[in-house]
Design a protein around this motif. Structure first.
Motif, PDB file in Angstrom:
ATOM      1  N   ARG A  16       0.827  -1.209   0.000  1.00  0.00           N
ATOM      2  CA  ARG A  16       0.000   0.000   0.000  1.00  0.00           C
ATOM      3  C   ARG A  16       0.863   1.261   0.000  1.00  0.00           C
ATOM      4  NH1 ARG A  16      -3.434  -3.682  -0.086  1.00  0.00           N
ATOM      5  NH2 ARG A  16      -5.340  -3.951   1.061  1.00  0.00           N
ATOM      6  N   ILE A  17       1.917   1.223  -0.833  1.00  0.00           N
ATOM      7  CA  ILE A  17       2.835   2.356  -0.963  1.00  0.00           C
ATOM      8  C   ILE A  17       2.674   2.927  -2.370  1.00  0.00           C
ATOM      9  CG2 ILE A  17       5.247   3.082  -0.973  1.00  0.00           C
ATOM     10  CD1 ILE A  17       5.827   0.723   0.885  1.00  0.00           C
ATOM     11  N   ALA A  18       2.462   4.221  -2.465  1.00  0.00           N
ATOM     12  CA  ALA A  18       2.364   4.875  -3.769  1.00  0.00           C
ATOM     13  C   ALA A  18       3.764   5.055  -4.332  1.00  0.00           C
ATOM     14  CB  ALA A  18       1.659   6.218  -3.637  1.00  0.00           C
ATOM     15  N   VAL A  19       4.029   4.432  -5.486  1.00  0.00           N
ATOM     16  CA  VAL A  19       5.337   4.511  -6.126  1.00  0.00           C
ATOM     17  C   VAL A  19       5.128   4.970  -7.559  1.00  0.00           C
ATOM     18  CG1 VAL A  19       7.363   3.190  -6.842  1.00  0.00           C
ATOM     19  CG2 VAL A  19       6.248   2.650  -4.679  1.00  0.00           C
ATOM     20  N   SER A  20       5.801   6.059  -7.922  1.00  0.00           N
ATOM     21  CA  SER A  20       5.690   6.553  -9.293  1.00  0.00           C
ATOM     22  C   SER A  20       6.511   5.661 -10.222  1.00  0.00           C
ATOM     23  CB  SER A  20       6.178   8.002  -9.373  1.00  0.00           C
ATOM     24  OG  SER A  20       7.578   8.045  -9.165  1.00  0.00           O
ATOM     25  N   GLU A  21       6.307   5.846 -11.540  1.00  0.00           N
ATOM     26  CA  GLU A  21       7.047   5.058 -12.535  1.00  0.00           C
ATOM     27  C   GLU A  21       8.557   5.295 -12.390  1.00  0.00           C
ATOM     28  OE1 GLU A  21       5.451   3.016 -14.825  1.00  0.00           O
ATOM     29  OE2 GLU A  21       3.618   3.495 -13.726  1.00  0.00           O
ATOM     30  N   GLU A  22       8.928   6.552 -12.177  1.00  0.00           N
ATOM     31  CA  GLU A  22      10.348   6.896 -12.036  1.00  0.00           C
ATOM     32  C   GLU A  22      10.952   6.230 -10.800  1.00  0.00           C
ATOM     33  OE1 GLU A  22      12.725  10.815 -10.684  1.00  0.00           O
ATOM     34  OE2 GLU A  22      11.346  11.123 -12.376  1.00  0.00           O
ATOM     35  N   GLU A  23      10.228   6.287  -9.676  1.00  0.00           N
ATOM     36  CA  GLU A  23      10.723   5.663  -8.441  1.00  0.00           C
ATOM     37  C   GLU A  23      10.821   4.160  -8.594  1.00  0.00           C
ATOM     38  OE1 GLU A  23       9.051   8.617  -4.946  1.00  0.00           O
ATOM     39  OE2 GLU A  23       7.651   7.214  -5.898  1.00  0.00           O
ATOM     40  N   ALA A  24       9.850   3.559  -9.273  1.00  0.00           N
ATOM     41  CA  ALA A  24       9.872   2.113  -9.472  1.00  0.00           C
ATOM     42  C   ALA A  24      11.072   1.703 -10.314  1.00  0.00           C
ATOM     43  CB  ALA A  24       8.576   1.650 -10.118  1.00  0.00           C
ATOM     44  N   ASN A  25      11.369   2.458 -11.358  1.00  0.00           N
ATOM     45  CA  ASN A  25      12.544   2.150 -12.190  1.00  0.00           C
ATOM     46  C   ASN A  25      13.833   2.246 -11.383  1.00  0.00           C
ATOM     47  OD1 ASN A  25      11.401   1.516 -14.703  1.00  0.00           O
ATOM     48  ND2 ASN A  25      11.041   3.684 -15.123  1.00  0.00           N
TER      49      ASN A  25
END
Length: 95
Positions: A16-25
């Motif tokens: 349940r953590i919001a992760v943006s595409e950039e952060e995920a990469n």
């Protein structure tokens, strides 16, 4: 074992953590680096190494494992309304 983008997004959703595409990469590389380090640790020969509780040598405090009734039965039932030989007496609830 390696982590891919889909795994990072799935774990983030489960946590349940919001992760943006950039952060995920960015996390893909970081998590793969961590897993690589853990794999390196499995190569270390630890044969004959005793488990430690601290970085400084110390003896663990131990006590004897004696089973007793605590010698407090009379104290425990002292506030009960009705007792018999250190047992609680309760009204019958099942017919």
């Amino acid at each position: 074992m390696s982590v891919d983008f889909a795994t990072v997004k799935r774990v983030a959703r489960l946590a349940r953590i919001a992760v943006s595409e950039e952060e995920a990469n960015r996390m893909v590389g970081e998590l793969n680096g961590i897993l690589g380090f853990v794999e390196q640790l499995s190569e270390v020969d630890v044969e004959g190494v005793e488990p430690m509780t601290s970085v400084t040598p110390m003896e663990m405090k131990k006590r004897t494992d004696d089973v007793t009734d605590g010698n407090k039965a009379a104290d425990i039932v002292s506030n009960a309304p009705v007792t018999d030989q250190n047992f609680f007496l309760v009204p019958k609830v099942v017919e």
